[in-house]
Design a protein around this motif. Structure first.
Motif, PDB file in Angstrom:
ATOM      1  N   ARG A   9       0.837  -1.196   0.000  1.00  0.00           N
ATOM      2  CA  ARG A   9       0.000   0.000   0.000  1.00  0.00           C
ATOM      3  C   ARG A   9       0.872   1.245   0.000  1.00  0.00           C
ATOM      4  O   ARG A   9       2.050   1.183   0.324  1.00  0.00           O
ATOM      5  N   ALA A  10       0.270   2.374  -0.329  1.00  0.00           N
ATOM      6  CA  ALA A  10       0.977   3.660  -0.282  1.00  0.00           C
ATOM      7  C   ALA A  10      -0.047   4.765  -0.037  1.00  0.00           C
ATOM      8  O   ALA A  10      -1.210   4.643  -0.425  1.00  0.00           O
ATOM      9  N   PHE A  11       0.423   5.818   0.616  1.00  0.00           N
ATOM     10  CA  PHE A  11      -0.441   6.969   0.889  1.00  0.00           C
ATOM     11  C   PHE A  11       0.416   8.213   1.011  1.00  0.00           C
ATOM     12  O   PHE A  11       1.617   8.138   1.274  1.00  0.00           O
ATOM     13  N   GLU A  12      -0.212   9.358   0.785  1.00  0.00           N
ATOM     14  CA  GLU A  12       0.475  10.634   0.984  1.00  0.00           C
ATOM     15  C   GLU A  12       0.688  10.843   2.473  1.00  0.00           C
ATOM     16  O   GLU A  12      -0.120  10.388   3.287  1.00  0.00           O
ATOM     17  N   GLY A  13       1.764  11.533   2.827  1.00  0.00           N
ATOM     18  CA  GLY A  13       2.040  11.838   4.218  1.00  0.00           C
ATOM     19  C   GLY A  13       2.901  10.781   4.883  1.00  0.00           C
ATOM     20  O   GLY A  13       3.587  10.004   4.226  1.00  0.00           O
ATOM     21  N   THR A  14       2.820  10.783   6.210  1.00  0.00           N
ATOM     22  CA  THR A  14       3.640   9.889   7.020  1.00  0.00           C
ATOM     23  C   THR A  14       2.762   8.844   7.697  1.00  0.00           C
ATOM     24  O   THR A  14       1.536   8.938   7.662  1.00  0.00           O
ATOM     25  N   ARG A  15       3.397   7.901   8.344  1.00  0.00           N
ATOM     26  CA  ARG A  15       2.644   6.852   9.042  1.00  0.00           C
ATOM     27  C   ARG A  15       1.703   7.439  10.091  1.00  0.00           C
ATOM     28  O   ARG A  15       0.578   6.984  10.254  1.00  0.00           O
ATOM     29  N   SER A  16       2.155   8.480  10.778  1.00  0.00           N
ATOM     30  CA  SER A  16       1.336   9.071  11.840  1.00  0.00           C
ATOM     31  C   SER A  16       0.411  10.191  11.341  1.00  0.00           C
ATOM     32  O   SER A  16      -0.459  10.644  12.072  1.00  0.00           O
ATOM     33  N   ASN A  17       0.609  10.617  10.097  1.00  0.00           N
ATOM     34  CA  ASN A  17      -0.216  11.688   9.533  1.00  0.00           C
ATOM     35  C   ASN A  17      -0.580  11.324   8.091  1.00  0.00           C
ATOM     36  O   ASN A  17      -0.073  11.907   7.148  1.00  0.00           O
ATOM     37  N   ARG A  18      -1.488  10.350   7.957  1.00  0.00           N
ATOM     38  CA  ARG A  18      -1.844   9.803   6.650  1.00  0.00           C
ATOM     39  C   ARG A  18      -2.744  10.727   5.860  1.00  0.00           C
ATOM     40  O   ARG A  18      -3.670  11.314   6.389  1.00  0.00           O
ATOM     41  N   GLY A  19      -2.448  10.773   4.560  1.00  0.00           N
ATOM     42  CA  GLY A  19      -3.283  11.519   3.640  1.00  0.00           C
ATOM     43  C   GLY A  19      -3.971  10.567   2.686  1.00  0.00           C
ATOM     44  O   GLY A  19      -4.246   9.410   3.022  1.00  0.00           O
ATOM     45  N   LYS A  75      -4.886   8.016  -0.325  1.00  0.00           N
ATOM     46  CA  LYS A  75      -4.297   6.781  -0.833  1.00  0.00           C
ATOM     47  C   LYS A  75      -3.572   7.079  -2.141  1.00  0.00           C
ATOM     48  O   LYS A  75      -4.036   7.898  -2.943  1.00  0.00           O
ATOM     49  N   VAL A  76      -2.448   6.412  -2.358  1.00  0.00           N
ATOM     50  CA  VAL A  76      -1.666   6.561  -3.575  1.00  0.00           C
ATOM     51  C   VAL A  76      -1.759   5.256  -4.358  1.00  0.00           C
ATOM     52  O   VAL A  76      -1.561   4.175  -3.792  1.00  0.00           O
ATOM     53  N   ALA A  77      -2.068   5.372  -5.648  1.00  0.00           N
ATOM     54  CA  ALA A  77      -2.202   4.180  -6.491  1.00  0.00           C
ATOM     55  C   ALA A  77      -0.841   3.580  -6.804  1.00  0.00           C
ATOM     56  O   ALA A  77       0.103   4.294  -7.174  1.00  0.00           O
ATOM     57  N   LEU A  78      -0.754   2.277  -6.611  1.00  0.00           N
ATOM     58  CA  LEU A  78       0.461   1.551  -6.953  1.00  0.00           C
ATOM     59  C   LEU A  78       0.278   0.827  -8.273  1.00  0.00           C
ATOM     60  O   LEU A  78      -0.804   0.315  -8.566  1.00  0.00           O
ATOM     61  N   PHE A 131       4.772   3.371  -8.953  1.00  0.00           N
ATOM     62  CA  PHE A 131       3.641   4.259  -8.692  1.00  0.00           C
ATOM     63  C   PHE A 131       2.913   4.523 -10.017  1.00  0.00           C
ATOM     64  O   PHE A 131       3.540   4.793 -11.033  1.00  0.00           O
ATOM     65  N   ASP A 132       1.586   4.466  -9.980  1.00  0.00           N
ATOM     66  CA  ASP A 132       0.800   4.690 -11.183  1.00  0.00           C
ATOM     67  C   ASP A 132      -0.422   5.536 -10.849  1.00  0.00           C
ATOM     68  O   ASP A 132      -1.411   4.998 -10.364  1.00  0.00           O
ATOM     69  N   PRO A 133      -0.345   6.842 -11.046  1.00  0.00           N
ATOM     70  CA  PRO A 133       0.683   7.612 -11.741  1.00  0.00           C
ATOM     71  C   PRO A 133       1.858   7.944 -10.818  1.00  0.00           C
ATOM     72  O   PRO A 133       1.769   7.782  -9.601  1.00  0.00           O
ATOM     73  N   PRO A 134       2.967   8.447 -11.417  1.00  0.00           N
ATOM     74  CA  PRO A 134       4.122   8.848 -10.614  1.00  0.00           C
ATOM     75  C   PRO A 134       3.757   9.949  -9.613  1.00  0.00           C
ATOM     76  O   PRO A 134       2.813  10.705  -9.819  1.00  0.00           O
ATOM     77  N   ILE A 135       4.536  10.028  -8.528  1.00  0.00           N
ATOM     78  CA  ILE A 135       4.296  11.007  -7.462  1.00  0.00           C
ATOM     79  C   ILE A 135       5.000  12.323  -7.824  1.00  0.00           C
ATOM     80  O   ILE A 135       6.214  12.340  -8.013  1.00  0.00           O
ATOM     81  N   PRO A 136       4.251  13.432  -7.907  1.00  0.00           N
ATOM     82  CA  PRO A 136       4.856  14.705  -8.314  1.00  0.00           C
ATOM     83  C   PRO A 136       5.769  15.293  -7.236  1.00  0.00           C
ATOM     84  O   PRO A 136       5.632  14.972  -6.053  1.00  0.00           O
ATOM     85  N   PRO A 137       6.692  16.160  -7.667  1.00  0.00           N
ATOM     86  CA  PRO A 137       7.546  16.856  -6.701  1.00  0.00           C
ATOM     87  C   PRO A 137       6.704  17.630  -5.689  1.00  0.00           C
ATOM     88  O   PRO A 137       5.583  18.050  -5.978  1.00  0.00           O
TER      89      PRO A 137
END
Length: 186
Positions: A98-108, A110-113, A129-135
């Motif tokens: 799994r992936a998500f924006e932010g940190t483990r303690s401050n989740r944003g 969901k990020v598509a893998l 990552f699909d799509p890639p994660i922007p700067p």
């Protein structure tokens, strides 16, 4: 909008500049003469943690938090996480990654893998990552081991980041360190 391109020693830097004194956000990408893309400023491995640090425990998640700086120049397409030290070859349930924006303690959000694969011989996991994660984003990847390692000790995971593109150069961004402890009361 005008495009400025500068080439120096086979490296191309491209940026966009606005018209009439209004400047758009400039993102510089580094592309070598052979077409290989590099980050202008590589991502940072911010943290590596586990939900359970005892040996032989089921249900743990290993979290790797990556910051992609504004000046990266390219989005983050892929992470390669290679176990470099540790007495056990950790197996993963890759379907449960799994992936998500932010940190483990401050989740944003969901990020598509994309595809998540593994080379057992080299003890390496490939996370796309699909799509890639922007700067300008921070992303956390969660890998689910089948169970924690059998042997206690320090386990080091080398993390390499790749920018978007067919021909991209990975940059090593650091070691994630997880310490697993024995349950023995001896």
């Amino acid at each position: 909008m005008a495009i400025r391109v500068a080439t120096l020693l086979g490296i191309t830097l491209a940026g966009a500049v606005g018209i009439g004194g209004v400047t758009a956000k400039v993102t510089q990408a580094v592309q070598l003469r052979d077409g290989t893309f590099h980050f202008n400023q590589p991502p940072d491995l911010v943290d590596a943690t586990t939900t359970f640090d005892s040996v032989n425990v089921w249900g743990a998640t290993y979290y790797f938090t990556i910051n992609i700086p504004e000046k990266a120049g390219e989005p983050l397409q892929r992470l390669v996480i290679a176990q470099r030290e540790g007495g056990d070859n950790i197996r993963y349930d890759l379907e449960d990654s799994r992936a998500f924006e932010g940190t483990r303690s401050n989740r944003g959000a969901k990020v598509a893998l994309g595809k998540v694969t593994r080379n057992r011989d080299t003890r390496t996991v490939f996370v796309n990552f699909d799509p890639p994660i922007p700067p300008g984003k921070t992303v956390t990847v969660g890998l689910r081991p089948v169970k924690n390692p059998m042997y206690s000790g320090v386990y080091l995971f080398g993390v390499t980041a790749f920018p978007a593109g067919e021909k991209s150069h990975g940059q090593f961004i650091g070691f994630g360190r997880l310490h697993f402890y024995s349950n023995d009361l001896d």
